[in-house]
Scaffold this motif. Structure first.
Motif: not given
Ligand code: ADP
Length: 479
Positions: A303, A308, A21, A368, A18
């Motif tokens: 993750r 989670k 992002d 999604y 996250g």
């Molecule tokens: P965290 O930062 O705790 O992992 P968040 O929900 O804040 O969780 O953000 C996770 C981001 O990473 C999201 O954009 C999600 O789509 C992406 N993501 C997590 N795991 C994967 C994966 N295996 N492949 C692609 N995108 C992923």
């Protein structure tokens, strides 16, 4: 107003979760709202070559790391009106990973934090605010006080620190941290950096930053309690007057079902019912699931950690699979025990369960678009982005009521026809199972209501506009 955003990851250059992002989208919105924002991050070897080719070398200096003197180069790249600086050092960032083991990372990010401050003179950018994020940039506020207190260009800078996840703290041996950060013994007392005989970057940030934010109002409250506080709840209670939650947004250009080139069929809030079905069958074909657009697809993009809620999933996955109409797709990497158990279910329920054990951004987008629900039964969740992205794609989140999940998903109320998803309160697998069955029932037996929830979810505004406005107000109150 000048802001330097300090981060260990930033999309599209490098992202593991996250924070990547947020760092990729918040600075762009700050610039759009008139704040001069620059971002600084390490120049990792894993950054794709196309971006490396666009970077311009600016200059280099040497930084003292204990008895060594380390090269520190700085590169610049301008994109979408944001200036990005990349800190270059082959020894620290030349390997093929973003995060390594803690022993290595302590020195890597001590170097990075020192570099951030030292490089201000090189690039001649003097921010009003340094906005640091998570433990990897936690030492910036400490070093600013410790090393630059008498420098007029530096000592007017205010610091804001955002907690994206309190669980990861950068805890290591005091002597090592004192050495690589060049900090005197007086910094390693329990009211400063010391943390149960060791020292903690996170604690340093929470002690020395002028203001602290975290990524949702509920998480800001939760971390002041023992259960969520990761042994820092006392300090966070003490700093409650300088702590608030600002919920994350998502990048509305990247996550837009109307224009998303990664999904099978683009769609909008008028044609989503038929188009999501096309996405669904295309996904089923790609992953080897039974092709049927009436199946109820539950996805997780995650993750694979206990945070989670993977233990809840493991506990009742067999019960979920009992229903032949349900298909489950999990995209994620993480702890071996979760990866293995998902592979087992993929084998046992082939055609109905698909375990995609990897990081794959394109597949994430496809999921999604194609799923009916996304499951997030987190033990704790500072903000969570999956649920925000899912709602934008008309995919309904099923969440546990914690942190940002509680703040952003309004549970469906069948009597008032309100809500944008489903939720449950306790960290309990059967409570989760009950809600999955409830959602499944609405999907099959009250499709009109279901589509109404999807429409409301898609109409929600979780762009960065509002949250960026809140950050700007905060910067102004500090500067
Ligand atoms: P965290 O930062 O705790 O992992 P968040 O929900 O804040 O969780 O953000 C996770 C981001 O990473 C999201 O954009 C999600 O789509 C992406 N993501 C997590 N795991 C994967 C994966 N295996 N492949 C692609 N995108 C992923």
């Amino acid at each position: 107003m000048n802001v330097l955003f300090v981060t260990s990851e930033c999309a599209p250059f490098v992202k593991t979760g996250g924070l990547g992002d947020v760092a990729g989208s918040l600075p762009q919105e700050l610039v759009a709202q008139g704040v001069e924002t620059r971002v600084i991050l390490p120049k990792y070897a894993v950054i794709p070559q196309q971006y490396k080719d666009q970077m311009q070398y600016i200059d280099h200096i040497y930084i003292k790391m204990g008895w060594r003197s380390q090269y520190c180069g700085v590169f610049e790249l301008k994109m979408n009106n944001v200036t990005y600086y990349f800190v270059d050092n082959e020894f620290y960032f030349g390997a093929n990973y973003v995060y390594g083991d803690i022993a290595t990372d302590i020195e890597r990010f001590a170097f990075f934090d020192k570099a951030v401050l030292a490089l201000l003179q090189v690039v001649d950018f003097w921010p009003d605010i340094i906005h640091a994020n998570d433990w990897q940039s936690g030492m910036v506020s400490v070093l600013l006080r410790a090393h630059y207190a008498y420098d007029g260009r530096y000592n007017r800078i205010k610091t804001l620190f955002t907690i994206h996840n309190l669980k990861f703290q950068g805890i290591y041996d005091k002597a090592v941290i004192a050495d690589v950060c060049e900090l005197e013994k007086s910094y390693f007392t329990p009211d400063k950096l010391e943390f149960y005989k060791d020292a903690s970057f996170m604690k340093g940030a929470l002690t020395y930053s002028d203001y602290i934010t975290t990524v949702s109002p509920t998480y800001a409250e939760e971390i002041k309690t023992e259960f969520y506080g990761e042994k820092l709840d006392g300090l966070l209670r003490a700093r409650a007057g300088s702590l608030k939650g600002i919920v994350n947004g998502i990048d509305y250009n990247t996550y837009n079902p109307r224009t998303d080139e990664m999904i099978y069929e683009t769609y909008n809030s008028r044609d989503f019912i038929s188009k999501k079905k096309l996405n669904k069958t295309a996904l089923q074909r790609e992953l080897g699931l039974v092709e049927d657009d009436e199946k109820f697809i539950i996805s997780m993009i995650v993750r694979l950690t206990s945070q989670k809620g993977m233990d809840l999933v493991n506990c009742v996955l067999e019960d979920i699979c009992f229903d032949q109409n349900i298909q489950i797709v999990v995209l994620g990497t993480g702890e071996k025990k979760y990866e293995d158990s998902l592979r087992y279910f993929d084998w046992k329920y082939h055609g109905r369960v698909s375990a995609q054990i990897r990081f794959d951004n394109t597949l994430a987008h496809k999921l999604y678009a194609a799923s009916d629900v996304t499951l997030m039964p987190s033990l704790f969740e500072p903000c969570g982005l999956n649920q925000l992205i899912a709602m934008r794609y008309g995919t309904l989140p099923i969440v546990r009521e914690t942190g940002g999940l509680k703040d952003t998903v309004e549970p469906y109320n069948e009597f008032e026809s309100t809500g944008t998803g489903f939720s449950f309160k306790n960290y309990n697998a059967h409570e989760m199972l009950g809600v999955i069955r409830y959602a499944h029932d609405i999907y099959y037996n009250r499709r009109k209501d279901w589509n109404g929830i999807c429409r409301r979810a898609m109409a929600k505004d979780y762009s960065w506009q509002q949250s960026a406005r809140e950050y700007i107000e905060l910067y102004q109150s500090l500067a």
